[in-house]
Design a protein around this motif. Structure first.
Motif, PDB file in Angstrom:
ATOM      1  N   SER A   1       5.901   5.620  -6.966  1.00 35.87           N
ATOM      2  CA  SER A   1       6.367   7.017  -6.946  1.00 35.87           C
ATOM      3  C   SER A   1       7.673   7.190  -6.184  1.00 35.87           C
TER       4      SER A   1
ATOM      5  N   ALA B   1       3.753   6.176  -2.568  1.00 32.02           N
ATOM      6  CA  ALA B   1       3.182   5.023  -3.255  1.00 32.02           C
ATOM      7  C   ALA B   1       4.321   4.237  -3.888  1.00 32.02           C
TER       8      ALA B   1
ATOM      9  N   GLY C   1       0.809  -1.205   0.000  1.00 30.70           N
ATOM     10  CA  GLY C   1       0.000   0.000   0.000  1.00 30.70           C
ATOM     11  C   GLY C   1       0.842   1.254   0.000  1.00 30.70           C
ATOM     12  N   THR C   2       1.806   1.332   0.911  1.00 26.83           N
ATOM     13  CA  THR C   2       2.606   2.533   1.105  1.00 26.83           C
ATOM     14  C   THR C   2       4.013   2.150   1.545  1.00 26.83           C
TER      15      THR C   2
END
Length: 339
Positions: free
Chosen positions: A329, A326, A316-317
């Motif tokens: 990213s 993310a 998720g993160t």
């Protein structure tokens, strides 16, 4: 009232003639210190699992100081070559986690930045600076993680001990919240049972131990608000490399709609993809034993990949010292400055 400092927060110490390492293979049942008089002994201690989690980082920092002490009487070029050899030995002692390389570079960088300075003085300053940076980044990482957890969060974790764990709990409490944990036991060394759960218990955190096979059941029952683990390395394309067993928990968390937060100080620019990360395979015999007791007959062999790789679709993160990202990213982390 001040809360006690967990034991594992201070488990590697530099003395005048050695590096002392708390033997995590026996903690918390016995608190024994392994004395390492030279860098090769430090590397063996790391390889033999005397120290784990963030312990190898500090052992490598201080091991480089021992190497500097041993090389202090040599000509500058020979001394520098000895430091390079010491660094290579330390990095090779556990290949998957890139913190060992960071520790070595912290000391070598300090030595190279101060030509003409006493070698031991420069190396010691580099080690002290490397330790301070690690602690500061761990605090920042913990603060960012705490903000992503709801009040009273129930967290499932796997093989997650000392710095990141301690700083996350401290940050949650600084927000006026509390947190509870389900800890997997983390076979075959039982790090979750002996290290993670014990550290949380020392901090007064509500802690429940489960076996490694129970994670999916706990997630499916709605007993968990988040899966949170550290990561030994995160690639630039969002793959999370961590203690074997993380992948299964991440897949189960994804299936039951539970967010997975993976903590790492920084994604590794030297690892664009998972193919760039060496996965350590330890002797299969380690799987056949628990706390020194054999659990299978001699007709059975063991297989032990020490780490697994979780694809970004199950993450998720990724929480770093610069905040959450993310998985797709992570390049943004390095656009903000060097790691």
């Amino acid at each position: 009232m001040a809360r006690p400092v967990p034991t594992l927060a201070d488990s590697v110490r530099l003395t005048e003639d050695a590096v002392l390492i708390l033997d995590r293979r026996h903690f918390p049942f016995r608190r024994e210190w392994v004395r390492c008089a030279d860098v090769d002994a430090v590397a063996r201690a790391i390889s033999d699992m005397v120290t784990q989690s963030s312990g190898p980082y500090f052992a490598a920092l201080y091991g480089m100081v021992l190497a500097a002490r041993a090389a202090a009487g040599l000509a500058p070029e020979l001394a520098r070559a000895e430091l390079d050899r010491a660094g290579a030995v330390l990095v090779a002692s556990r290949s998957t986690n890139n913190h060992l390389g960071k520790a070595v570079r912290a000391v070598l960088g300090a030595v190279d930045a101060a030509p003409g300075t006493d070698l031991v003085t420069a190396a010691t300053a580099g080690a002290e600076a490397g330790a301070a940076v690690y602690h500061a980044r761990s605090r920042s990482l913990g603060e960012h993680t705490a903000k992503l957890l709801p009040p009273g969060a129930r967290v499932l974790t796997h093989c997650w001990a000392d710095s990141y764990l301690i700083e996350t709990v401290n940050a949650v409490r600084a927000l006026g919240n509390e947190i509870s944990f389900y800890c997997t036991e983390t076979r075959p060394y039982l790090q979750g049972a002996r290290l993670t759960a014990e550290t949380l218990a020392e901090m007064g955190v509500d802690t429940t131990l489960i076996t490694d096979g129970m994670g999916a059941a706990v997630l499916s029952a709605g007993d968990v608000d988040a899966l949170v683990t550290a990561a030994d390395r995160v690639t630039m394309d969002g793959h999370v490399v961590n203690k074997v067993g993380t992948l299964g928990l991440a897949v189960a968390a994804h299936a039951f709609g539970v967010p997975f937060l993976a903590q790492v100080q920084a994604p590794d620019p030297a690892a664009p993809t998972a193919a760039d990360v060496p996965i350590e395979h330890r002797p299969g015999a380690e799987v056949l034993h628990t706390l020194g007791v054999r659990t299978a007959s001699d007709r059975v062999r063991g297989h032990y990949p020490a780490f697994d790789v979780t694809p970004p679709r199950f993450v998720g993160t990724v929480v770093t010292d610069r905040g959450p990202f993310a998985p797709g990213s992570l390049a943004d982390y390095h656009r903000e400055g060097s790691s």
